[in-house]
Design a protein around this motif. Structure first.
Motif, mmCIF file in Angstrom:
data_model
loop_
_atom_site.group_PDB
_atom_site.id
_atom_site.type_symbol
_atom_site.label_atom_id
_atom_site.label_comp_id
_atom_site.label_asym_id
_atom_site.label_seq_id
_atom_site.Cartn_x
_atom_site.Cartn_y
_atom_site.Cartn_z
ATOM 1 N N CYS A 197 0.839 -1.205 0.000
ATOM 2 C CA CYS A 197 0.000 0.000 0.000
ATOM 3 C C CYS A 197 0.873 1.253 0.000
ATOM 4 N N THR B 7 0.535 3.868 -3.098
ATOM 5 C CA THR B 7 -0.020 5.195 -2.763
ATOM 6 C C THR B 7 1.081 6.223 -2.570
ATOM 7 N N GLU B 8 2.341 5.752 -2.714
ATOM 8 C CA GLU B 8 3.511 6.622 -2.534
ATOM 9 C C GLU B 8 3.490 7.329 -1.178
ATOM 10 N N SER B 9 3.112 6.566 -0.150
ATOM 11 C CA SER B 9 3.084 7.096 1.212
ATOM 12 C C SER B 9 4.490 7.434 1.675
ATOM 13 N N TYR C 292 -3.947 3.783 5.544
ATOM 14 C CA TYR C 292 -4.608 3.529 4.257
ATOM 15 C C TYR C 292 -5.103 2.089 4.191
ATOM 16 N N ILE D 297 -6.880 -0.586 -5.426
ATOM 17 C CA ILE D 297 -6.049 0.584 -5.122
ATOM 18 C C ILE D 297 -5.790 1.345 -6.415
ATOM 19 N N SER E 173 -3.918 3.357 -8.684
ATOM 20 C CA SER E 173 -2.523 3.796 -8.716
ATOM 21 C C SER E 173 -1.921 3.535 -10.093
#
Length: 282
Positions: free
Chosen positions: A34, A38-40, A49, A98, A100
């Motif tokens: 994730c 999501t490039e967290s 997330y 997701i 993305s």
């Protein structure tokens, strides 16, 4: 269940994985995935997330989430903590939920990871090639890598000999390793790790060239002595382990008398290797 944790890289982002020998499949940390998609910026954001996504999928009656389970993986603080994991098939389904632009490249990467592992099982030489690549990425020198790969080969020959003579895997292997290590270095494995300030890290990955060399000599000597004496079981192998370690101890003492100092070093990999973040910036 025999499991081996490994750290994989997707576009320089870390993804924790575990290979299950019995099921012959990879398990991926869902939080890490994730975070990638999501490039967290940090693990906490990725975890939040995933918690929201998991709740939504459960409300929708998604069986994939229900069937996911947890495994212990090394967290950022170095401790082993339970985390949600998914096998390749389950993860493909989760990724579909997701949005993305990295979803398709990530799916291709997952397929490549799975394929490489199957190839390595059929050709062990590929595992060695991968180990060399991983050590180079971490910043180890070619000389150190050559020593480390040799030590893996010597260790495998020793454990094969222990198995042949009736030694039981697990505690007995660990006890014999302690005997060898203590004889040549003066430390048990646990004491050696404490001396270097290590916790969960692999001791051999934190040895200097000389330390690896003496450890190789000790284990190779124990292997040859075992082949000659043909001991039976742990008790007889314990004496062989001590004698093998003493060969390396004699060589160590001779070198130290010439050097004027101990070759046992408190240095560990983090003292002389660049952090991965610094390597990636170059």
């Amino acid at each position: 269940m025999s499991q081996k944790e490994a750290l994989q890289l997707f576009e320089q982002r870390k993804v924790r994985t575990v290979w299950d020998d019995q099921e012959e499949k990879w398990y991926f940390s869902i939080v890490d995935v994730c975070g990638v998609l999501t490039e967290s910026k940090d693990a906490l954001t990725a975890r939040k997330y995933w918690n929201k996504l998991k709740q939504r999928l459960k409300e929708e009656g998604n069986e994939t989430v229900t069937n996911c389970h947890q495994l212990k993986m090394k967290a950022s603080d170095g401790k082993m903590r339970l985390t949600d994991v998914a096998d390749t098939e389950q993860l493909f389904r989760i990724i579909q939920s997701i949005p993305s632009p990295k979803a398709e490249p990530f799916k291709q990467w997952m397929a490549q990871v799975a394929s490489q592992r199957i190839d390595q099982m059929q050709d062990p030489e590929l595992s060695i090639d991968q180990a060399i690549i991983d050590y180079k990425r971490l910043g180890y020198s070619d000389a150190w890598i050559n020593q480390r790969i040799k030590s893996i080969e010597v260790r495998k020959e020793l454990t094969d000999e222990w198995k042949r003579t009736g030694v039981k895997e697990g505690l007995e292997y660990a006890s014999l390793t302690d005997i060898i290590t203590r004889e040549w270095s003066g430390f048990t494995t646990k004491q050696y790790k404490h001396f270097k300030g290590l916790k969960k890290e692999n001791l051999r990955d934190n040895m200097t060239n000389l330390e690896i060399a003496f450890n190789i000599l000790a284990e190779a000597s124990a292997t040859e002595l075992s082949k000659q004496r043909d001991p039976r079981g742990f008790r007889q192998q314990a004496q062989v382990a001590k004698d093998g370690g003493s060969v390396a101890k004699a060589a160590r003492n001779q070198l130290e008398s010439q050097l004027g100092h101990s070759v046992i070093s408190p240095a560990k990999a983090s003292d002389y290797l660049l952090p991965e973040e610094s390597q990636n910036e170059e």
